[in-house]
Write an enzyme that holds these catalytic residues in place. Structure first.
Site, short mmCIF file in Angstrom:
data_model
loop_
_atom_site.label_atom_id
_atom_site.label_comp_id
_atom_site.label_asym_id
_atom_site.label_seq_id
_atom_site.Cartn_x
_atom_site.Cartn_y
_atom_site.Cartn_z
N ARG A 86 0.84 -1.20 0.00
CA ARG A 86 0.00 0.00 0.00
C ARG A 86 0.87 1.26 0.00
NH1 ARG A 86 -4.40 0.36 4.66
NH2 ARG A 86 -2.54 0.86 5.91
N LYS A 188 -2.57 6.69 1.45
CA LYS A 188 -2.42 7.00 2.87
C LYS A 188 -1.44 8.16 2.99
CE LYS A 188 -2.53 4.48 7.22
NZ LYS A 188 -3.97 4.62 7.51
N GLU A 224 -16.18 6.74 4.28
CA GLU A 224 -15.55 6.21 5.49
C GLU A 224 -15.48 7.32 6.53
OE1 GLU A 224 -11.36 5.26 5.38
OE2 GLU A 224 -11.10 6.24 3.45
C1 LIG Z 1 -5.10 3.87 7.81
C2 LIG Z 1 -6.49 4.19 7.41
C3 LIG Z 1 -7.54 3.26 7.55
C4 LIG Z 1 -7.36 1.93 8.22
O1 LIG Z 1 -6.48 1.09 7.54
P1 LIG Z 1 -5.81 -0.16 8.27
O2 LIG Z 1 -4.87 -0.68 7.25
O3 LIG Z 1 -6.89 -1.12 8.60
O4 LIG Z 1 -5.15 0.37 9.50
C5 LIG Z 1 -8.80 3.62 7.10
N1 LIG Z 1 -9.03 4.84 6.56
C6 LIG Z 1 -8.05 5.75 6.41
C7 LIG Z 1 -8.38 7.06 5.81
C8 LIG Z 1 -6.75 5.46 6.83
O5 LIG Z 1 -5.79 6.38 6.69
#
Ligand SMILES: *Cc1c(COP(=O)(O)O)cnc(C)c1O
Length: 346
Positions: A86, A188, A224
């Site tokens: 990722r 991210k 989300e």
């Molecule tokens: C990091 C993150 C998540 C959760 O991802 P995980 O890999 O399960 O920790 C969900 N939404 C956003 C916007 C994130 O930055």
């Protein structure tokens, strides 16, 4: 001396989720078109030029994962290969040089090994949170990608997320947007968080735990929260998770989907989810590394309350099973699918 005796003397139950400086962190520098060897360092500070790309135009990405002690005393990480992949995608998205996957995994191991005394003991509910990140360190004044970067990983111990049981959250449907269609929502990147702070502060001031962000184009579909993906459960025990190109692909959510299908025999559907239909769901949860799943009891849409039948006291039954199974896999009590647990040799 046993490993237990070497551990730092912390009140693991009560350390909370705060930054605590640990012994070692990893740094590798990208310069002249290549990554250097990389090394561990004791210095927790980063010294940067005033014109570094990160400071001016916010070219930065990050990851989050945990290391913990399992029942047999090993130290492990959970699916770090997916964090590496990722982060590679995020790097491409922000025009940064991806850090090679094998080197990422090796660097995570090195940081955990060097800070083994900070890995909370099995059963404490606490864990060692790892934060890989990459930023533009070279000077940039005209807008363009930097020529120089740093890839770093630090770690900090964090306490149990649910102290005294998981209390269901109350969310509000936000008037702000988190991520534009065809934007950066699926990477991210710190910039997505900078944009969400105003909404976050307002939600808290109004007495809510988190925001439910909708798709900015139509405002009909659930996306989300600021940092976690949604899972819903229908009244027929089907798991439903929103599909959208601007959602961050949570590793926890993808793992829970697998657990639902292959361990619990549940049907899972990833599809666009309308705000208008969520009142029909039986359970709702937020997925992310920090909490695995936080139950949601209520969503407030401009004064209109949507209350899930699972209520405001405890997790709903399906979310509880998902939570128990995935945390069991992570902590070595339930057999993991091949490749999910990476054991770190000490
Ligand atoms: C990091 C993150 C998540 C959760 O991802 P995980 O890999 O399960 O920790 C969900 N939404 C956003 C916007 C994130 O930055």
């Amino acid at each position: 001396m046993s490993t237990k005796a070497e551990k730092k003397d912390l009140d693991w139950q009560n350390i909370g989720f705060t930054y605590r400086v640990t012994d070692k962190r990893y740094v590798s520098v990208y310069k002249d078109g290549k990554w250097d060897e990389g090394q561990l360092t004791s210095d927790p500070n980063v010294v940067l030029n005033e014109c570094a790309g990160i400071l001016q135009y916010c070219q930065e990405i990050f990851e989050g994962l945990k290391a913990y002690e399992t029942e047999d005393g090993s130290i492990v990480t959970f699916r770090p290969d997916l964090n590496a992949e990722r982060m590679g995608n995020s790097a491409v998205g922000l025009v940064m040089p991806p850090f090679p996957k094998e080197r990422f995994l090796e660097a995570v191991d090195q940081v955990v090994r060097a800070n083994a005394a900070w890995v909370p003991p099995y059963g404490s509910g606490a864990s060692l949170y790892l934060r890989p990140y990459m930023f533009a360190s070279g000077p940039v004044i005209g807008v363009k990608p930097s020529d120089e970067y740093q890839f770093r990983i630090f770690c900090t111990p964090v306490g149990p997320y649910f102290k005294g049981g998981a209390k269901p959250l109350t969310l509000c449907v936000s008037d702000y947007d988190r991520a534009a269609p065809h934007g950066t929502g699926h990477f991210k990147a710190g910039l997505n968080y900078a944009m969400s702070l105003q909404a976050y502060v307002k939600a808290h001031a109004d007495g809510f735990d988190e925001n439910m962000f909708l798709d900015p184009a139509s405002r009909n579909f659930v996306e989300e929260t600021g940092g976690a993906n949604f899972l819903f459960v229908t009244k027929d025990n089907e798991v439903v998770t929103p599909k959208s190109d601007s959602i961050l692909p949570s590793i926890t959510r993808r793992s829970l989907v697998y657990v639902a299908e292959h361990y619990l025999g549940l049907k899972v559907t990833e599809r666009p989810v309308r705000l208008a239909e969520i009142a029909d769901f039986a359970e709702c949860g937020l997925c992310g590394t920090a909490a695995v799943i936080s139950p949601v009891g209520k969503v407030v849409d401009h004064g209109k309350e949507i209350c899930f039948p699972s209520g405001m006291e405890k997790m709903g039954p399906v979310i509880q099973k998902l939570y128990d199974t995935l945390t069991g896999i992570q902590q070595g009590r339930v057999e993991a699918p091949a490749g999910w647990i990476r054991k770190i040799s000490l």
